[in-house]
Design an enzyme around this catalytic site. Structure first.
Site, PDB file in Angstrom:
ATOM      1  N   GLY A  46       1.025  -1.410  -0.321  1.00  9.89           N
ATOM      2  CA  GLY A  46      -0.020  -0.366  -0.050  1.00  9.89           C
ATOM      3  C   GLY A  46       1.092   1.138  -0.126  1.00  9.89           C
ATOM      4  N   GLN A  51       2.463   9.905   1.732  1.00  8.22           N
ATOM      5  CA  GLN A  51       3.931   9.607   2.184  1.00  8.22           C
ATOM      6  C   GLN A  51       4.598  10.396   1.035  1.00  8.22           C
ATOM      7  OE1 GLN A  51       1.918   5.235   2.482  1.00  8.22           O
ATOM      8  NE2 GLN A  51       3.692   5.026   3.802  1.00  8.22           N
ATOM      9  N   CYS A  91       5.817  -0.763   8.036  1.00  6.04           N
ATOM     10  CA  CYS A  91       5.332   0.830   6.876  1.00  6.04           C
ATOM     11  C   CYS A  91       6.953   1.156   5.959  1.00  6.04           C
ATOM     12  CB  CYS A  91       4.696   1.787   7.954  1.00  6.04           C
ATOM     13  SG  CYS A  91       4.340   3.652   7.326  1.00  6.04           S
ATOM     14  N   LEU A  92       6.338   1.616   4.847  1.00  6.72           N
ATOM     15  CA  LEU A  92       7.372   1.918   3.837  1.00  6.72           C
ATOM     16  C   LEU A  92       8.275   3.634   4.422  1.00  6.72           C
ATOM     17  CD1 LEU A  92       5.772   1.159   0.202  1.00  6.72           C
ATOM     18  CD2 LEU A  92       7.404  -0.108   1.991  1.00  6.72           C
ATOM     19  N   HIS A 133      -4.164   1.459   7.581  1.00  3.59           N
ATOM     20  CA  HIS A 133      -3.333   2.098   7.472  1.00  3.59           C
ATOM     21  C   HIS A 133      -2.698   3.666   6.223  1.00  3.59           C
ATOM     22  CE1 HIS A 133       1.185   1.206   8.516  1.00  3.59           C
ATOM     23  NE2 HIS A 133       1.313   2.141   7.336  1.00  3.59           N
ATOM     24  N   GLU A 134      -3.914   2.697   5.551  1.00  3.35           N
ATOM     25  CA  GLU A 134      -3.466   3.868   5.006  1.00  3.35           C
ATOM     26  C   GLU A 134      -4.260   5.289   4.364  1.00  3.35           C
ATOM     27  OE1 GLU A 134      -1.265   3.039   2.778  1.00  3.35           O
ATOM     28  OE2 GLU A 134      -0.735   1.260   2.715  1.00  3.35           O
ATOM     29  N   HIS A 137      -2.525   7.533   7.157  1.00  2.00           N
ATOM     30  CA  HIS A 137      -1.785   8.016   6.686  1.00  2.00           C
ATOM     31  C   HIS A 137      -2.385   9.491   6.140  1.00  2.00           C
ATOM     32  CE1 HIS A 137       2.287   6.403   6.761  1.00  2.00           C
ATOM     33  NE2 HIS A 137       1.691   4.915   6.522  1.00  2.00           N
TER      34      HIS A 137
HETATM   35  O1  K1U Z   1       1.992   2.545   3.976  1.00  2.00           O
HETATM   36  C1  K1U Z   1       2.301   1.583   3.947  1.00  2.00           C
HETATM   37  O2  K1U Z   1       4.037   2.331   4.429  1.00  2.00           O
HETATM   38  C2  K1U Z   1       2.758   0.567   3.229  1.00  2.00           C
HETATM   39  C3  K1U Z   1       2.845  -0.621   4.179  1.00  2.00           C
HETATM   40  C4  K1U Z   1       1.415  -1.445   4.489  1.00  2.00           C
HETATM   41  C5  K1U Z   1       1.135  -2.123   4.775  1.00  2.00           C
HETATM   42  C6  K1U Z   1       2.129  -3.023   5.002  1.00  2.00           C
HETATM   43  C7  K1U Z   1       1.325  -4.780   6.038  1.00  2.00           C
HETATM   44  C8  K1U Z   1       0.441  -3.810   6.953  1.00  2.00           C
HETATM   45  C9  K1U Z   1      -0.334  -2.464   7.015  1.00  2.00           C
HETATM   46  C10 K1U Z   1      -0.148  -1.969   5.681  1.00  2.00           C
HETATM   47  C11 K1U Z   1       3.591  -2.242   3.787  1.00  2.00           C
HETATM   48  O3  K1U Z   1       3.495  -2.517   1.960  1.00  2.00           O
HETATM   49  S1  K1U Z   1       4.750  -2.465   4.517  1.00  2.00           S
HETATM   50  C12 K1U Z   1       5.852  -3.720   3.790  1.00  2.00           C
HETATM   51  C13 K1U Z   1       5.230  -4.952   3.429  1.00  2.00           C
HETATM   52  O4  K1U Z   1       3.930  -5.538   4.378  1.00  2.00           O
HETATM   53  C14 K1U Z   1       5.231  -5.747   2.601  1.00  2.00           C
HETATM   54  C15 K1U Z   1       5.877  -5.593   1.523  1.00  2.00           C
HETATM   55  C16 K1U Z   1       6.553  -6.569   0.272  1.00  2.00           C
HETATM   56  C17 K1U Z   1       5.511  -7.968  -0.044  1.00  2.00           C
HETATM   57  C18 K1U Z   1       4.657  -7.403   1.436  1.00  2.00           C
HETATM   58  C19 K1U Z   1       4.341  -7.040   2.421  1.00  2.00           C
HETATM   59 ZN    ZN Z   2       2.623   3.159   6.253  1.00  2.00          ZN
END
Ligand code: K1U
Ligand code: ZN
Length: 170
Positions: A46, A51, A91-92, A133-134, A137
């Site tokens: 996401g 972000q 979270c990225l 989560h998004e 943000h």
């Molecule tokens: O909003 C963001 O920072 C993105 C975040 C979204 C998220 C992940 C897990 C739970 C809730 C919300 C991410 O994508 S973190 C990276 C991640 O979870 C992932 C990356 C690649 C493959 C699978 C998962």
């Molecule tokens: Zn996030």
């Protein structure tokens, strides 16, 4: 298309509240394409416009294994929440931190699609977690805000140390 750089916690720009999109035009569609490219490259499941320092209510999500089911939410609003679930989140904008967060188990989200058409989606499981989560943000919240004061303090210390290390390198 272009890759955005992603703001990192505790950047104060992550605290800005996103404004609703007034009109879905070519610039919004180009922004969405760049956000999707940035999310896939990260990689993430996401990304909220906040972000990438764009303070408009736009979210992209793709939780599919094949990474080919992009969902775009413009002006998303959660209009129904049911039950509770606890899921590990990342979270990225908060790299290398993974923590369990309690959120609604199922949500109803109302939003506009890229054609400007109102849509309603009922989601549960990981999709519901990711939507919440998004949308956080877009409201200037990060998942760290859901953790205990002790965990928040530890994460802040970790990021302050990383920032000092990076400053010493440059
Ligand atoms: O909003 C963001 O920072 C993105 C975040 C979204 C998220 C992940 C897990 C739970 C809730 C919300 C991410 O994508 S973190 C990276 C991640 O979870 C992932 C990356 C690649 C493959 C699978 C998962
Ligand atoms: Zn996030």
């Amino acid at each position: 298309m272009a890759l955005f750089s992603i703001l990192r916690f505790p950047d104060p720009r992550l605290r800005k509240i996103a404004a609703p999109v007034a009109q879905i035009d070519a610039s919004v569609r180009a922004l969405v394409a760049d956000m999707a490219e940035t999310m896939y490259a990260a990689p993430g499941i996401g990304l909220a416009a906040t972000q990438v320092d764009v303070h408009q209510q736009i979210v992209v999500i793709d939780i599919s294994e094949e990474r080919n089911q992009l969902r775009v939410f413009v002006n998303p609003r959660i209009t129904r929440r049911d039950g509770l679930q606890t899921h590990e989140e990342g979270c990225l904008s908060v790299p290398d931190i993974y923590e369990k967060v309690e959120r609604a188990a199922a949500v109803r989200v109302e939003y506009l699609d890229l054609g400007g058409k109102p849509q309603t989606l009922d989601a549960d499981g990981l999709l519901a977690v990711c939507i919440q989560h998004e949308i956080d943000h877009l409201q200037g919240k990060v998942f760290v805000d859901h953790l205990s004061q002790l965990k928040q303090a530890r994460i802040r210390d970790k990021f302050a140390k990383r920032a000092r290390k990076n400053a010493a390198k440059n």
